[in-house]
Design a protein around this motif. Sequence first.
Motif, PDB file in Angstrom:
ATOM      1  N   ARG A 141       7.458  12.765   0.615  1.00 55.38           N
ATOM      2  CA  ARG A 141       7.954  11.498   1.159  1.00 55.38           C
ATOM      3  C   ARG A 141       6.900  10.423   0.942  1.00 55.38           C
ATOM      4  O   ARG A 141       5.790  10.531   1.464  1.00 55.38           O
ATOM      5  CB  ARG A 141       8.262  11.618   2.651  1.00 55.38           C
ATOM      6  N   LEU A 142       7.259   9.428   0.167  1.00 55.82           N
ATOM      7  CA  LEU A 142       6.354   8.325  -0.106  1.00 55.82           C
ATOM      8  C   LEU A 142       6.594   7.183   0.883  1.00 55.82           C
ATOM      9  O   LEU A 142       7.725   6.976   1.330  1.00 55.82           O
ATOM     10  CB  LEU A 142       6.553   7.803  -1.531  1.00 55.82           C
ATOM     11  N   SER A 143       5.516   6.471   1.181  1.00 61.81           N
ATOM     12  CA  SER A 143       5.613   5.301   2.057  1.00 61.81           C
ATOM     13  C   SER A 143       4.971   4.107   1.365  1.00 61.81           C
ATOM     14  O   SER A 143       4.034   4.265   0.581  1.00 61.81           O
ATOM     15  CB  SER A 143       4.894   5.562   3.385  1.00 61.81           C
ATOM     16  N   CYS A 144       5.464   2.937   1.685  1.00 59.27           N
ATOM     17  CA  CYS A 144       4.895   1.691   1.170  1.00 59.27           C
ATOM     18  C   CYS A 144       4.804   0.721   2.337  1.00 59.27           C
ATOM     19  O   CYS A 144       5.837   0.261   2.839  1.00 59.27           O
ATOM     20  CB  CYS A 144       5.755   1.131   0.057  1.00 59.27           C
ATOM     21  N   ALA A 145       3.595   0.432   2.762  1.00 59.38           N
ATOM     22  CA  ALA A 145       3.363  -0.525   3.844  1.00 59.38           C
ATOM     23  C   ALA A 145       3.201  -1.913   3.240  1.00 59.38           C
ATOM     24  O   ALA A 145       2.361  -2.114   2.358  1.00 59.38           O
ATOM     25  CB  ALA A 145       2.127  -0.136   4.637  1.00 59.38           C
ATOM     26  N   ALA A 146       4.013  -2.844   3.713  1.00 58.88           N
ATOM     27  CA  ALA A 146       4.013  -4.195   3.153  1.00 58.88           C
ATOM     28  C   ALA A 146       3.422  -5.195   4.149  1.00 58.88           C
ATOM     29  O   ALA A 146       3.741  -5.162   5.338  1.00 58.88           O
ATOM     30  CB  ALA A 146       5.437  -4.611   2.806  1.00 58.88           C
ATOM     31  N   VAL A 178       0.845  -1.185   0.000  1.00 59.76           N
ATOM     32  CA  VAL A 178       0.000   0.000   0.000  1.00 59.76           C
ATOM     33  C   VAL A 178       0.882   1.237   0.000  1.00 59.76           C
ATOM     34  O   VAL A 178       1.544   1.542   1.002  1.00 59.76           O
ATOM     35  CB  VAL A 178      -0.944   0.012   1.210  1.00 59.76           C
ATOM     36  N   GLU A 179       0.865   1.948  -1.130  1.00 58.48           N
ATOM     37  CA  GLU A 179       1.648   3.171  -1.269  1.00 58.48           C
ATOM     38  C   GLU A 179       0.828   4.380  -0.826  1.00 58.48           C
ATOM     39  O   GLU A 179      -0.399   4.410  -1.014  1.00 58.48           O
ATOM     40  CB  GLU A 179       2.089   3.371  -2.726  1.00 58.48           C
ATOM     41  N   SER A 180       1.519   5.373  -0.284  1.00 59.41           N
ATOM     42  CA  SER A 180       0.874   6.615   0.131  1.00 59.41           C
ATOM     43  C   SER A 180       1.898   7.737   0.123  1.00 59.41           C
ATOM     44  O   SER A 180       3.099   7.490   0.003  1.00 59.41           O
ATOM     45  CB  SER A 180       0.256   6.474   1.520  1.00 59.41           C
ATOM     46  N   GLY A 181       1.392   8.968   0.250  1.00 59.93           N
ATOM     47  CA  GLY A 181       2.275  10.119   0.367  1.00 59.93           C
ATOM     48  C   GLY A 181       2.394  10.972  -0.875  1.00 59.93           C
ATOM     49  O   GLY A 181       3.058  12.015  -0.851  1.00 59.93           O
ATOM     50  N   GLY A 182       1.776  10.555  -1.959  1.00 60.14           N
ATOM     51  CA  GLY A 182       1.839  11.355  -3.169  1.00 60.14           C
ATOM     52  C   GLY A 182       1.004  12.613  -3.051  1.00 60.14           C
ATOM     53  O   GLY A 182       0.303  12.834  -2.070  1.00 60.14           O
ATOM     54  N   GLY A 183       1.090  13.448  -4.085  1.00 63.95           N
ATOM     55  CA  GLY A 183       0.316  14.677  -4.091  1.00 63.95           C
ATOM     56  C   GLY A 183       0.797  15.625  -5.154  1.00 63.95           C
ATOM     57  O   GLY A 183       1.589  15.257  -6.023  1.00 63.95           O
ATOM     58  N   LEU A 184       0.293  16.844  -5.065  1.00 66.35           N
ATOM     59  CA  LEU A 184       0.664  17.907  -6.000  1.00 66.35           C
ATOM     60  C   LEU A 184       1.657  18.827  -5.313  1.00 66.35           C
ATOM     61  O   LEU A 184       1.396  19.308  -4.202  1.00 66.35           O
ATOM     62  CB  LEU A 184      -0.584  18.686  -6.418  1.00 66.35           C
ATOM     63  N   VAL A 185       2.778  19.077  -5.970  1.00 65.31           N
ATOM     64  CA  VAL A 185       3.815  19.921  -5.388  1.00 65.31           C
ATOM     65  C   VAL A 185       4.451  20.763  -6.484  1.00 65.31           C
ATOM     66  O   VAL A 185       4.470  20.357  -7.650  1.00 65.31           O
ATOM     67  CB  VAL A 185       4.871  19.043  -4.672  1.00 65.31           C
ATOM     68  N   GLN A 186       4.929  21.923  -6.118  1.00 66.10           N
ATOM     69  CA  GLN A 186       5.612  22.779  -7.086  1.00 66.10           C
ATOM     70  C   GLN A 186       7.035  22.277  -7.319  1.00 66.10           C
ATOM     71  O   GLN A 186       7.628  21.620  -6.463  1.00 66.10           O
ATOM     72  CB  GLN A 186       5.646  24.217  -6.586  1.00 66.10           C
TER      73      GLN A 186
END
Length: 120
Positions: free
Chosen positions: A19-24, A5-13
């Motif tokens: 910082r992305l995270s991946c829970a395994a 499960v990946e998280s932490g993405g978004g819109l940035v300039q």
Amino acid sequence: QVQLVESGGGLVQAGGSLRLSCAARGIFFAIANMGWYRQAPGKQRELVAGITNGGTTNYADSVKGRFTISRDNTKNTLYLQMNSLKPEDTAVYYCAATNPNRGWTAFGSWGQGTQVTVSS
């Protein structure tokens, strides 16, 4: 059953950080070699960074010096610190198990990914 499960993405300039995270789950994370991959629209999925179970890292030339991959085996979590982001970093980012002996080729399950969008 393996679940990533990946998280932490978004819109940035441009120039910003994420910082992305991946829970395994469902894998013996501590002995797994892991990688971050990305896929931009109209392009093939590519390796961004990989880390072995011993902590050896590997980066795509395009992200060297800007991105840092790390892992916390106590939390079964993989991270990707992304600094100095550029518009060309825009993509869906995925984590996966990887084989360093086969060119860091991913294998097994993929998560749903997390979208990173960098505006200019």
